[in-house]
Design a protein around this motif. Sequence first.
Motif, PDB file in Angstrom:
ATOM      1  N   ALA A   1      -0.581 -13.951  26.819  1.00 17.22           N
ATOM      2  CA  ALA A   1      -1.680 -14.889  27.037  1.00 17.22           C
ATOM      3  C   ALA A   1      -1.748 -15.964  25.954  1.00 17.22           C
ATOM      4  O   ALA A   1      -2.648 -16.808  25.977  1.00 17.22           O
ATOM      5  CB  ALA A   1      -3.008 -14.133  27.101  1.00 17.22           C
ATOM      6  N   GLY A   2      -0.813 -15.914  25.006  1.00 16.86           N
ATOM      7  CA  GLY A   2      -0.805 -16.896  23.921  1.00 16.86           C
ATOM      8  C   GLY A   2      -1.874 -16.662  22.883  1.00 16.86           C
ATOM      9  O   GLY A   2      -2.265 -17.582  22.158  1.00 16.86           O
ATOM     10  N   VAL A   3      -2.355 -15.422  22.762  1.00 24.61           N
ATOM     11  CA  VAL A   3      -3.427 -15.082  21.824  1.00 24.61           C
ATOM     12  C   VAL A   3      -2.835 -14.628  20.495  1.00 24.61           C
ATOM     13  O   VAL A   3      -1.910 -13.807  20.455  1.00 24.61           O
ATOM     14  CB  VAL A   3      -4.311 -13.959  22.400  1.00 24.61           C
ATOM     15  N   THR A   4      -3.350 -15.149  19.418  1.00 24.66           N
ATOM     16  CA  THR A   4      -2.967 -14.720  18.074  1.00 24.66           C
ATOM     17  C   THR A   4      -4.213 -14.472  17.238  1.00 24.66           C
ATOM     18  O   THR A   4      -5.295 -14.977  17.552  1.00 24.66           O
ATOM     19  CB  THR A   4      -2.093 -15.779  17.372  1.00 24.66           C
ATOM     20  N   VAL A   5      -4.054 -13.696  16.176  1.00 26.19           N
ATOM     21  CA  VAL A   5      -5.154 -13.386  15.260  1.00 26.19           C
ATOM     22  C   VAL A   5      -4.698 -13.694  13.841  1.00 26.19           C
ATOM     23  O   VAL A   5      -3.618 -13.262  13.420  1.00 26.19           O
ATOM     24  CB  VAL A   5      -5.569 -11.902  15.368  1.00 26.19           C
ATOM     25  N   SER A   6      -5.515 -14.414  13.098  1.00 28.31           N
ATOM     26  CA  SER A   6      -5.160 -14.789  11.733  1.00 28.31           C
ATOM     27  C   SER A   6      -5.743 -13.800  10.729  1.00 28.31           C
ATOM     28  O   SER A   6      -6.704 -13.072  11.023  1.00 28.31           O
ATOM     29  CB  SER A   6      -5.685 -16.190  11.412  1.00 28.31           C
ATOM     30  N   ARG A   7      -5.161 -13.810   9.542  1.00 31.15           N
ATOM     31  CA  ARG A   7      -5.667 -12.971   8.452  1.00 31.15           C
ATOM     32  C   ARG A   7      -7.106 -13.356   8.098  1.00 31.15           C
ATOM     33  O   ARG A   7      -7.934 -12.489   7.819  1.00 31.15           O
ATOM     34  CB  ARG A   7      -4.766 -13.134   7.225  1.00 31.15           C
ATOM     35  N   ALA A   8      -7.394 -14.637   8.156  1.00 32.36           N
ATOM     36  CA  ALA A   8      -8.746 -15.099   7.833  1.00 32.36           C
ATOM     37  C   ALA A   8      -9.765 -14.549   8.825  1.00 32.36           C
ATOM     38  O   ALA A   8     -10.898 -14.193   8.448  1.00 32.36           O
ATOM     39  CB  ALA A   8      -8.794 -16.625   7.823  1.00 32.36           C
ATOM     40  N   GLU A   9      -9.388 -14.453  10.092  1.00 36.84           N
ATOM     41  CA  GLU A   9     -10.301 -13.919  11.098  1.00 36.84           C
ATOM     42  C   GLU A   9     -10.581 -12.436  10.840  1.00 36.84           C
ATOM     43  O   GLU A   9     -11.717 -11.966  11.011  1.00 36.84           O
ATOM     44  CB  GLU A   9      -9.713 -14.106  12.493  1.00 36.84           C
ATOM     45  N   ILE A  10      -9.547 -11.712  10.438  1.00 35.28           N
ATOM     46  CA  ILE A  10      -9.727 -10.292  10.124  1.00 35.28           C
ATOM     47  C   ILE A  10     -10.673 -10.133   8.937  1.00 35.28           C
ATOM     48  O   ILE A  10     -11.585  -9.295   8.954  1.00 35.28           O
ATOM     49  CB  ILE A  10      -8.373  -9.631   9.823  1.00 35.28           C
ATOM     50  N   GLN A  11     -10.469 -10.930   7.895  1.00 31.99           N
ATOM     51  CA  GLN A  11     -11.318 -10.849   6.706  1.00 31.99           C
ATOM     52  C   GLN A  11     -12.761 -11.205   7.027  1.00 31.99           C
ATOM     53  O   GLN A  11     -13.697 -10.577   6.511  1.00 31.99           O
ATOM     54  CB  GLN A  11     -10.764 -11.768   5.620  1.00 31.99           C
ATOM     55  N   ASP A  12     -12.950 -12.192   7.898  1.00 30.96           N
ATOM     56  CA  ASP A  12     -14.298 -12.586   8.284  1.00 30.96           C
ATOM     57  C   ASP A  12     -14.997 -11.473   9.051  1.00 30.96           C
ATOM     58  O   ASP A  12     -16.170 -11.174   8.808  1.00 30.96           O
ATOM     59  CB  ASP A  12     -14.244 -13.851   9.137  1.00 30.96           C
ATOM     60  N   MET A  13     -14.267 -10.859   9.968  1.00 28.52           N
ATOM     61  CA  MET A  13     -14.850  -9.764  10.736  1.00 28.52           C
ATOM     62  C   MET A  13     -15.201  -8.586   9.828  1.00 28.52           C
ATOM     63  O   MET A  13     -16.269  -7.992   9.939  1.00 28.52           O
ATOM     64  CB  MET A  13     -13.884  -9.311  11.824  1.00 28.52           C
ATOM     65  N   ARG A  14     -14.288  -8.286   8.904  1.00 29.49           N
ATOM     66  CA  ARG A  14     -14.534  -7.152   8.017  1.00 29.49           C
ATOM     67  C   ARG A  14     -15.748  -7.414   7.128  1.00 29.49           C
ATOM     68  O   ARG A  14     -16.574  -6.511   6.922  1.00 29.49           O
ATOM     69  CB  ARG A  14     -13.298  -6.879   7.157  1.00 29.49           C
ATOM     70  N   ALA A  15     -15.865  -8.625   6.625  1.00 36.64           N
ATOM     71  CA  ALA A  15     -17.006  -8.957   5.769  1.00 36.64           C
ATOM     72  C   ALA A  15     -18.319  -8.777   6.525  1.00 36.64           C
ATOM     73  O   ALA A  15     -19.299  -8.236   5.985  1.00 36.64           O
ATOM     74  CB  ALA A  15     -16.880 -10.389   5.258  1.00 36.64           C
ATOM     75  N   GLY A  16     -18.342  -9.216   7.787  1.00 35.19           N
ATOM     76  CA  GLY A  16     -19.555  -9.070   8.574  1.00 35.19           C
ATOM     77  C   GLY A  16     -19.891  -7.622   8.851  1.00 35.19           C
ATOM     78  O   GLY A  16     -21.064  -7.212   8.773  1.00 35.19           O
ATOM     79  N   LEU A  17     -18.883  -6.811   9.166  1.00 32.35           N
ATOM     80  CA  LEU A  17     -19.114  -5.399   9.441  1.00 32.35           C
ATOM     81  C   LEU A  17     -19.520  -4.637   8.180  1.00 32.35           C
ATOM     82  O   LEU A  17     -20.342  -3.726   8.237  1.00 32.35           O
ATOM     83  CB  LEU A  17     -17.847  -4.784  10.048  1.00 32.35           C
ATOM     84  N   GLU A  18     -18.949  -5.006   7.042  1.00 37.26           N
ATOM     85  CA  GLU A  18     -19.333  -4.372   5.784  1.00 37.26           C
ATOM     86  C   GLU A  18     -20.794  -4.659   5.468  1.00 37.26           C
ATOM     87  O   GLU A  18     -21.522  -3.779   4.989  1.00 37.26           O
ATOM     88  CB  GLU A  18     -18.435  -4.863   4.644  1.00 37.26           C
ATOM     89  N   GLU A  19     -21.228  -5.879   5.742  1.00 33.87           N
ATOM     90  CA  GLU A  19     -22.632  -6.228   5.510  1.00 33.87           C
ATOM     91  C   GLU A  19     -23.546  -5.388   6.395  1.00 33.87           C
ATOM     92  O   GLU A  19     -24.589  -4.883   5.945  1.00 33.87           O
ATOM     93  CB  GLU A  19     -22.845  -7.710   5.787  1.00 33.87           C
ATOM     94  N   GLN A  20     -23.165  -5.218   7.646  1.00 33.36           N
ATOM     95  CA  GLN A  20     -23.973  -4.425   8.567  1.00 33.36           C
ATOM     96  C   GLN A  20     -23.993  -2.948   8.184  1.00 33.36           C
ATOM     97  O   GLN A  20     -25.017  -2.272   8.320  1.00 33.36           O
ATOM     98  CB  GLN A  20     -23.429  -4.573   9.982  1.00 33.36           C
ATOM     99  N   ALA A  21     -22.839  -2.442   7.694  1.00 37.45           N
ATOM    100  CA  ALA A  21     -22.728  -1.022   7.376  1.00 37.45           C
ATOM    101  C   ALA A  21     -23.347  -0.671   6.027  1.00 37.45           C
ATOM    102  O   ALA A  21     -23.649   0.497   5.767  1.00 37.45           O
ATOM    103  CB  ALA A  21     -21.258  -0.596   7.393  1.00 37.45           C
ATOM    104  N   GLY A  22     -23.508  -1.661   5.159  1.00 38.91           N
ATOM    105  CA  GLY A  22     -24.070  -1.399   3.844  1.00 38.91           C
ATOM    106  C   GLY A  22     -23.051  -1.386   2.732  1.00 38.91           C
ATOM    107  O   GLY A  22     -23.356  -0.983   1.610  1.00 38.91           O
ATOM    108  N   GLY A  23     -21.830  -1.836   3.023  1.00 37.81           N
ATOM    109  CA  GLY A  23     -20.808  -1.926   1.984  1.00 37.81           C
ATOM    110  C   GLY A  23     -19.452  -1.479   2.498  1.00 37.81           C
ATOM    111  O   GLY A  23     -19.333  -0.897   3.587  1.00 37.81           O
TER     112      GLY A  23
END
Length: 215
Positions: free
Chosen positions: A99-121
């Motif tokens: 489908a021509g879909v790719t994922v960047s390292r920056a997107e992974i880091q952004d997602m992780r930062a958001g989930l860490e904030e929600q989880a408490g660290g």
Amino acid sequence: MHRRRRTALLFTAAIAAAAPLLTACGNDAHPGAAAVVGDQRITVAQLEHRVDEVRAAQRAAVPDDAQYQQVLARTGSLTRDTLHGMVLDRVLHRAARDAGVTVSRAEIQDMRAGLEEQAGGPEQLETVWLQQYGVAPDRLDDNLRVQLEAQKLAESLGTDTSRPEFWQALSKASDQLDIDLNPRYGDWDVQKSSRVDTKTPWVREITTAQTQQTA
């Protein structure tokens, strides 16, 4: 919760739900291979290494022997669930590539930062992923890449990861990859893009925990 993160979590849950418990068999028609996905082999050694990573993380998180035994009882299908995830990752990657879909390292880091904030660290997030999804801390970024790949694939199809259109894309990728599982781990259902029980006369139960869970 941000829509992308919510949908990604739904896909993680779907992976777990799509991996039913099964029993082991006494025949090995695939020496050294747990599965063959396209031109790639997932060796038994690679699978066992992934399982060992999870077990080591579980042991570190639960040092009490009695509690650790309870964890083992609750996760008796870890090897098969882990193989299911390893195969499905490759199926998803093939569907995303088509489908021509790719994922960047920056997107992974952004997602992780958001989930860490929600989880408490960071540690809390790693604990959640370990306990709920059987993902070892060192594999967290890899798993988040899978979640983002699933999310972006669904968006490219104009749907979400819970809809039939998404799973039809995975079914197509499964068919193209001609997935072959070692019978001891079951079989691969192309239509469902999921590992399933192998119905054979020599199937036998190997643990009391599995017997109780499948009763």
